[in-house]
Design an enzyme around this catalytic site. Structure first.
Site, PDB file in Angstrom:
ATOM      1  N   ASN A 274     -20.113 -11.730  27.771  1.00 25.73           N
ATOM      2  CA  ASN A 274     -18.782 -11.161  27.898  1.00 25.73           C
ATOM      3  C   ASN A 274     -18.186 -11.659  29.214  1.00 25.73           C
ATOM      4  OD1 ASN A 274     -16.749  -9.151  28.795  1.00 25.73           O
ATOM      5  ND2 ASN A 274     -17.307  -8.124  26.894  1.00 25.73           N
TER       6      ASN A 274
ATOM      7  N   HIS B 201     -15.442 -11.731  24.463  1.00 22.45           N
ATOM      8  CA  HIS B 201     -16.634 -10.905  24.275  1.00 22.45           C
ATOM      9  C   HIS B 201     -17.863 -11.804  24.242  1.00 22.45           C
ATOM     10  CE1 HIS B 201     -14.575  -7.104  22.458  1.00 22.45           C
ATOM     11  NE2 HIS B 201     -13.865  -7.630  23.446  1.00 22.45           N
TER      12      HIS B 201
ATOM     13  N   GLU C 185     -20.247 -12.290  22.021  1.00 27.50           N
ATOM     14  CA  GLU C 185     -20.416 -13.049  20.786  1.00 27.50           C
ATOM     15  C   GLU C 185     -19.383 -14.167  20.684  1.00 27.50           C
ATOM     16  OE1 GLU C 185     -21.448  -8.663  19.880  1.00 27.50           O
ATOM     17  OE2 GLU C 185     -19.986  -9.755  21.103  1.00 27.50           O
TER      18      GLU C 185
ATOM     19  N   SER D  57     -24.377  -3.728  19.999  1.00 29.85           N
ATOM     20  CA  SER D  57     -23.812  -3.758  18.655  1.00 29.85           C
ATOM     21  C   SER D  57     -22.387  -4.322  18.689  1.00 29.85           C
ATOM     22  CB  SER D  57     -23.804  -2.344  18.079  1.00 29.85           C
ATOM     23  OG  SER D  57     -23.407  -2.361  16.742  1.00 29.85           O
TER      24      SER D  57
ATOM     25  N   CYS E 241     -18.495  -5.183  18.224  1.00 29.09           N
ATOM     26  CA  CYS E 241     -17.244  -4.478  17.970  1.00 29.09           C
ATOM     27  C   CYS E 241     -16.620  -5.000  16.671  1.00 29.09           C
ATOM     28  CB  CYS E 241     -16.276  -4.681  19.136  1.00 29.09           C
ATOM     29  SG  CYS E 241     -15.617  -6.373  19.213  1.00 29.09           S
TER      30      CYS E 241
ATOM     31  N   CYS F 201     -15.685  -8.828  16.799  1.00 27.37           N
ATOM     32  CA  CYS F 201     -16.842  -9.713  16.667  1.00 27.37           C
ATOM     33  C   CYS F 201     -17.472  -9.585  15.281  1.00 27.37           C
ATOM     34  CB  CYS F 201     -17.847  -9.422  17.778  1.00 27.37           C
ATOM     35  SG  CYS F 201     -17.178  -9.815  19.425  1.00 27.37           S
TER      36      CYS F 201
ATOM     37  N   ASP G 283     -12.929  -2.093  28.036  1.00 28.27           N
ATOM     38  CA  ASP G 283     -13.603  -3.036  27.155  1.00 28.27           C
ATOM     39  C   ASP G 283     -13.599  -2.559  25.709  1.00 28.27           C
ATOM     40  OD1 ASP G 283     -15.158  -5.627  27.222  1.00 28.27           O
ATOM     41  OD2 ASP G 283     -16.582  -4.350  26.151  1.00 28.27           O
TER      42      ASP G 283
END
Length: 147
Positions: free
Chosen positions: A43, A54, A56, A79, A81, A84, A144
Site C-alpha cells: 500500500n 493499495h 494488491e 483481506s 477491499c 481490490c 484508508d
C-alpha cells in the site's frame, strides 16, 4: 495452506512492514505463478498520495501486462477491499491467500461466490502489525477504509 503459501505470504508481510516503516498503511501483496514471484508491492496511498495505490493494486501494476492471470495466486497481508476484490475478479485470479481478516473483514464470501479459492491464514504477525497501525494511526486507517 502449504509451505509455499507460507513463504510467499511472509514476503507479503515483509512488504506490509516496509510500508508501515515508511509511514504508510501496512498492507503488502505478492502475485505468484507456480510458486515463482511475478511481482510484489505494498500500500502506497500515503507515500505516493495515490488513493488507489493499495497493496494488491501496487503488486498488479508492477506485474505489468500478463497474457493471463488464471494461473496465479495473489497473497495479501490483509483481506482485500471491494476495489481490490473487483480487480481480482476482473483479472480472473483464481486463488487468494489472505494473511488476516480479524482487523478488517474484506470480501472473502464475495470472492468465493465468484469461484475464487480463498484461504485465510490468520497469521499472527499480520494481525499484530495491522492492530498496531490501527492503534497508532486511527485517522489514517479510517481514511484508508473510507470510513
Amino acid at each position: 495452506m502449504n509451505s509455499e503459501d507460507s513463504r510467499l505470504l511472509r514476503i507479503a508481510y515483509d512488504e506490509a512492514k516496509a510500508g508501515f516503516d515508511e509511514g504508510g498503511c501496512p498492507i503488502g501483496s505478492v502475485l505468484a505463478r507456480g510458486g515463482e514471484i511475478v511481482s510484489q508491492g505494498r500500500n502506497q496511498r500515503v507515500q505516493k498520495g495515490d488513493p488507489i495505490a493499495h497493496g494488491e493494486m501496487d503488486a498488479l501494476r508492477k506485474a505489468g501486462r500478463q497474457k493471463t492471470y488464471r494461473d496465479t495466486t495473489l497473497y495479501t497481508s490483509l483481506s482485500p477491499c471491494m476495489m481490490c476484490t473487483g480487480t481480482i475478479i476482473q483479472f480472473g485470479i483464481p486463488r487468494v491467500v489472505v494473511g488476516e481478516n480479524k482487523n478488517f473483514g474484506g470480501n472473502e464470501d464475495f470472492l468465493r461466490s465468484k469461484g475464487v479459492e480463498v484461504i485465510v491464514a490468520d497469521d499472527p504477525d499480520c494481525i499484530a502489525l495491522m492492530q498496531r497501525f490501527i492503534d497508532e494511526k486511527p485517522e489514517l486507517w479510517a481514511e484508508d477504509i473510507a470510513d
